[in-house]
Enzyme design. Structure first.
Site, short mmCIF file in Angstrom:
data_model
loop_
_atom_site.label_atom_id
_atom_site.label_comp_id
_atom_site.label_asym_id
_atom_site.label_seq_id
_atom_site.Cartn_x
_atom_site.Cartn_y
_atom_site.Cartn_z
N GLY A 1 0.84 -1.21 0.00
CA GLY A 1 0.00 0.00 0.00
C GLY A 1 0.86 1.25 0.00
NE ARG B 1 -2.34 -4.82 -1.38
CZ ARG B 1 -1.86 -4.09 -0.39
NH1 ARG B 1 -0.68 -4.34 0.11
NH2 ARG B 1 -2.57 -3.09 0.12
CG ASP C 1 5.44 -7.38 8.19
OD1 ASP C 1 4.67 -7.82 7.34
OD2 ASP C 1 5.65 -7.87 9.31
CB THR D 1 2.89 1.06 5.97
OG1 THR D 1 1.53 0.84 6.40
CG2 THR D 1 3.81 0.76 7.13
CG ASP E 1 -1.37 0.00 8.00
OD1 ASP E 1 -2.25 0.85 7.77
OD2 ASP E 1 -1.25 -1.04 7.31
CG ASP F 1 1.88 -2.29 10.32
OD1 ASP F 1 2.71 -1.63 9.68
OD2 ASP F 1 1.09 -3.08 9.79
NE ARG G 1 -2.08 -4.36 5.96
CZ ARG G 1 -2.56 -4.76 4.78
NH1 ARG G 1 -3.28 -5.84 4.71
NH2 ARG G 1 -2.31 -4.08 3.69
O1 F6P Z 1 -1.44 -1.16 4.71
C1 F6P Z 1 -2.02 0.03 4.31
C2 F6P Z 1 -3.52 -0.12 4.15
O2 F6P Z 1 -4.05 1.12 3.75
C3 F6P Z 1 -4.26 -0.65 5.38
O3 F6P Z 1 -4.45 0.34 6.35
C4 F6P Z 1 -5.52 -1.17 4.76
O4 F6P Z 1 -6.09 -2.18 5.53
C5 F6P Z 1 -5.04 -1.71 3.44
O5 F6P Z 1 -3.80 -1.07 3.14
C6 F6P Z 1 -5.98 -1.50 2.27
O6 F6P Z 1 -5.44 -2.15 1.17
P1 F6P Z 1 -5.93 -1.93 -0.32
O7 F6P Z 1 -5.45 -0.57 -0.76
O8 F6P Z 1 -5.31 -3.03 -1.07
O9 F6P Z 1 -7.44 -1.95 -0.28
#
Ligand code: F6P
Length: 322
Positions: A11, A72, A103, A127, A129, A131, A173
């Protein structure tokens, strides 16, 4: 070291461009050629790699997202696929790879360093997050926090006009940091995070007590890793009769121009990543602790659980929102 590459993966987060810029400029300053890999590990497989110059990162420090794009890439878990990616680096004589991401992105870098001893890898925590073990803060967290604050301040105006309870679902997350920091910063009545068990009945009671005391509105900040805003509203209305509205802030939290704190963090961490490559280090994630730059092995980052939730501040938030 003569040639390195940089990629962003997972992300995106505000400040990733500032981190790429720091890697590129610091490397060129040290007479190292830098290659940008587009679309993360996918681009490494597809050989979507281009040499970057000083000017490639001009006018990017203030831009959200990542100009190298992100993706991804589940196939990267397969050893054969990784060999192809390694080959694409090798054929250019690339000896160092900086991976900016979360991570999951670090795991890909760790595998590369295990499977190809000539390529050093360094992770930079990017990120929203917050985390990643080994760093107090990740690039993008501060900007996302400020975006949430800005949104909730606006929501509060309308909440107040209509005497409503608002449930705000924020990202993160499995980590409750965004909810905690944002919740305390906006004066939320309740913060619900995965790290702390919450009885919705108590939340309902608190809201009800507030209404009885003449409170015009309530803000409940809920971390996505704990429950959805919709589920939270459904649960609440089992106990109290409130005019509740749910606001899922969603991807707006990932966009926007990075804050000053994120530009600083990204620049320092990006520069540090190049320093570590020059020192011959590999399989390490850079970070910041007590405002000091840190290096933590990927192994330790995956093993430990040191990025602890701040229970003391969580307790304070509760005390301040009585
Ligand atoms: O890891 C970053 C994040 O924005 C999280 O907070 C969230 O759960 C996830 O990515 C959303 O992923 P995507 O953009 O693939 O929907």
């Amino acid at each position: 070291m003569k040639k390195i590459a940089v990629l962003t993966s997972g992300g995106d987060s505000p400040g990733m461009n500032a981190a790429i810029r720091a890697v590129v400029r610091k490397a060129i300053y040290n007479n190292i050629e830098v290659y940008g890999v587009y679309q993360g590990y996918q681009g490494l497989l597809n050989d979507d790699i281009e040499k970057l110059e000083l000017g490639s990162v001009g006018d990017t420090i203030q831009r959200g997202g990542t100009f190298l794009y992100s993706a991804r890439c589940p196939e990267f878990k397969e050893a054969e696929v990784r060999q192809k990616a390694i080959e694409n680096l090798r054929k250019r004589g690339i000896e160092g790879l900086v991976v900016i991401g979360g991570d999951g992105s670090y795991r890909g870098a760790q595998r590369i360093s295990e499977e190809c001893k000539e390529i050093q890898t360094i992770g930079v925590p990017g990120t929203i997050d917050n985390d990643i073990n080994g760093s107090d803060f990740t690039i993008g967290f501060d900007t996302a926090l400020n975006t949430i604050i800005d949104c909730v301040d606006k929501i509060r105006d309308t909440a107040s006009s209509h005497a409503r309870t608002f449930i705000i679902e924020v990202m993160g997350r499995d980590c409750g940091d965004l909810a905690l920091w944002a919740g305390l910063s906006v004066g939320a009545e309740t913060i619900i995070v995965p790290e702390v068990e919450t009885d919705i009945k108590d939340v309902a009671e608190k809201i009800d007590n507030g209404i009885r005391r003449g409170k015009k509105h309530s803000i409940v900040m809920v971390a996505e890793g704990c429950m959805s805003g919709e589920d939270c509203a459904k649960e609440l209305t089992k106990y109290i009769n409130v005019d509740a509205r749910v606001s899922v802030l969603g991807h707006i939290q990932r966009g926007g121009s990075p804050s000053g704190a994120d530009r600083m963090l990204a620049s320092r961490l990006g520069g540090h990543a190049v320093d570590l490559l020059l020192e011959g280090k590999t399989a390490i994630g850079v970070g910041i602790r007590n405002n000091e730059l840190t290096d933590t092995s990927f192994e330790e980052i995956f093993r430990s659980n040191e990025h602890k939730f701040d229970f003391e501040t969580f307790a304070l938030a509760n005390e301040l929102s009585i």
